[in-house]
Design an enzyme around this catalytic site. Structure first.
Site, mmCIF file in Angstrom:
data_model
loop_
_atom_site.group_PDB
_atom_site.id
_atom_site.type_symbol
_atom_site.label_atom_id
_atom_site.label_comp_id
_atom_site.label_asym_id
_atom_site.label_seq_id
_atom_site.Cartn_x
_atom_site.Cartn_y
_atom_site.Cartn_z
ATOM 1 N N ASN A 132 0.865 -1.184 0.000
ATOM 2 C CA ASN A 132 0.000 0.000 0.000
ATOM 3 C C ASN A 132 0.899 1.232 0.000
ATOM 4 O OD1 ASN A 132 -1.804 2.047 0.502
ATOM 5 N ND2 ASN A 132 -2.218 1.459 2.627
ATOM 6 N N TRP A 133 0.994 1.862 -1.154
ATOM 7 C CA TRP A 133 1.878 3.037 -1.264
ATOM 8 C C TRP A 133 1.279 4.281 -0.618
ATOM 9 C CZ3 TRP A 133 4.612 3.415 -6.748
ATOM 10 C CH2 TRP A 133 5.459 2.301 -6.910
ATOM 11 N N LYS A 134 0.012 4.212 -0.242
ATOM 12 C CA LYS A 134 -0.696 5.372 0.319
ATOM 13 C C LYS A 134 -0.534 6.573 -0.625
ATOM 14 C CE LYS A 134 0.372 3.610 4.861
ATOM 15 N NZ LYS A 134 0.022 3.752 6.247
ATOM 16 N N GLY A 182 2.796 -1.222 4.253
ATOM 17 C CA GLY A 182 2.771 0.195 3.917
ATOM 18 C C GLY A 182 4.169 0.697 3.613
ATOM 19 N N GLY A 183 4.806 1.310 4.594
ATOM 20 C CA GLY A 183 6.105 1.967 4.410
ATOM 21 C C GLY A 183 7.134 1.121 3.672
ATOM 22 N N GLU A 235 -5.288 -5.196 10.527
ATOM 23 C CA GLU A 235 -4.313 -4.128 10.722
ATOM 24 C C GLU A 235 -4.635 -3.385 12.019
ATOM 25 O OE1 GLU A 235 -2.303 -2.951 6.767
ATOM 26 O OE2 GLU A 235 -3.990 -1.627 7.098
ATOM 27 N N HIS A 261 -9.469 0.850 4.963
ATOM 28 C CA HIS A 261 -8.195 1.084 5.655
ATOM 29 C C HIS A 261 -8.459 2.009 6.839
ATOM 30 C CE1 HIS A 261 -4.138 2.528 6.472
ATOM 31 N NE2 HIS A 261 -3.699 1.472 5.822
ATOM 32 N N GLU A 311 -6.999 4.500 7.893
ATOM 33 C CA GLU A 311 -6.876 5.928 7.585
ATOM 34 C C GLU A 311 -8.157 6.442 6.927
ATOM 35 O OE1 GLU A 311 -3.108 5.638 5.533
ATOM 36 O OE2 GLU A 311 -2.200 5.054 7.431
ATOM 37 N N GLY A 321 2.383 2.121 10.739
ATOM 38 C CA GLY A 321 3.352 3.217 10.608
ATOM 39 C C GLY A 321 4.059 3.596 11.895
ATOM 40 N N SER A 362 3.364 -2.220 10.299
ATOM 41 C CA SER A 362 4.815 -2.218 10.568
ATOM 42 C C SER A 362 5.505 -3.534 10.216
ATOM 43 C CB SER A 362 5.095 -1.835 12.031
ATOM 44 O OG SER A 362 4.680 -0.511 12.268
HETATM 45 C C1 PEP Z 1 -0.762 0.179 5.932
HETATM 46 O O1 PEP Z 1 -0.875 1.384 5.769
HETATM 47 O O2 PEP Z 1 -1.615 -0.588 5.448
HETATM 48 C C2 PEP Z 1 0.372 -0.333 6.690
HETATM 49 C C3 PEP Z 1 0.354 -1.564 7.070
HETATM 50 O O3 PEP Z 1 1.389 0.565 6.943
HETATM 51 P P1 PEP Z 1 2.827 0.228 7.587
HETATM 52 O O4 PEP Z 1 3.334 -1.054 6.993
HETATM 53 O O5 PEP Z 1 3.679 1.409 7.210
HETATM 54 O O6 PEP Z 1 2.626 0.099 9.054
#
Ligand code: PEP
Length: 254
Positions: A12-14, A236-237, A169, A99, A101, A175, A215
């Site tokens: 997920n590049w957001k 994500g990141g 999640e 998600h 967010e 994050g 994470s």
């Molecule tokens: C996400 O945004 O779906 C996510 C899992 O982010 P991260 O891996 O950065 O925690």
């Protein structure tokens, strides 16, 4: 992992990525070698602006793409919205819905998430439905109850292993560099499988891919991916770095 389920690692590049960043996807494609291809599916969910080009760049490597959200509507006077049909037309195979967010910053309710998941399915996209508790809910011992309620409210009726992916999640892990213990992930994923069994029937639920997200990094991926009922990761990141994303995929490949 669930032996009979082919795992999926989705990035997920957001709201990150300009045209030049398609190079990251190309780098992932280069590293998705025969061994990885045999054991794990990959998907990249770039911002909508990059979906068409990223899909075109990845098709030869058999890497899927996905949207990060979709409208509940198919088309019409909904300025700024992107429909699931448009994502599919741009080459997407998946669409992340619900998600945290979106749930937190855009006030999406379970009913909205279900409508989006249904819209995705209608456009022949596989929704990746996200659920997860906040830190306060976990500390109050409510994690399982919260996740089950989100599932009951956001999973479309009649979904099957081919038309649904669920991502657990925990909001507090996204994050932050924090992750639940393997035992906590196991407990939630087992509860998700059981709740899906009640909602969709045992046979369908047994094949649905349950991703862990929050994470995930190369350093913790093996431990998290080896938990029972974890069938891949939503990243994500670390998905913005091709080497890290590929390392997570390798951890998923057993
Ligand atoms: C996400 O945004 O779906 C996510 C899992 O982010 P991260 O891996 O950065 O925690």
């Amino acid at each position: 992992m669930t032996r009979s389920i082919r795992p999926l690692v989705a990035g997920n590049w957001k709201m990150n990525g300009l045209k030049a960043d398609i190079a990251i996807a190309a780098e992932v494609a280069k590293g998705y070698d025969t061994v990885l291809k045999q054991g794990v599916d990959l998907a990249i969910c770039p911002p909508a602006t990059l979906l068409f080009t990223t899909s075109a760049a990845l098709i030869g490597a058999r890497i899927a793409t996905g949207g990060q959200d979709c409208s509940t509507q198919n088309s019409g006077a909904f300025t700024g919205e992107v429909s699931a049909a448009m994502l599919a037309d741009a080459g997407a195979n998946f669409c992340i819905v619900g998600h945290s967010e979106r749930r937190t910053l855009h006030g999406e309710t379970n009913a909205t998430v279900m409508a989006k998941a249904e819209a995705a399915q209608k456009a022949l996209l596989v929704p990746i439905v996200c659920v997860g508790e906040t830190r306060e809910e976990r500390e109050a011992g409510k994690a399982l109850a919260v996740v089950k309620k989100q599932l009951r409210g956001s999973i479309p009726d009649g979904a099957t292993a081919a038309t649904l992916v669920v991502a657990y999640e925990p909001v507090w892990a996204i994050g932050t560099g924090l992750t639940p213990t393997a035992a906590d992930v196991a407990e939630v994923h087992e509860a998700i499988r059981a709740e899906l069994g009640r909602l969709l029937g045992k046979a369908a639920a047994a094949g649905v891919r349950l991703l862990y997200g929050g994470s995930v990094k190369p350093s913790n991926a093996s431990e998290l991916m080896n938990v029972a009922n974890v069938d891949g990761a939503l990243v994500g990141g670390a998905s913005l770095k091709a080497d890290e994303f590929l390392a997570i995929a390798r951890a998923c490949n057993g």
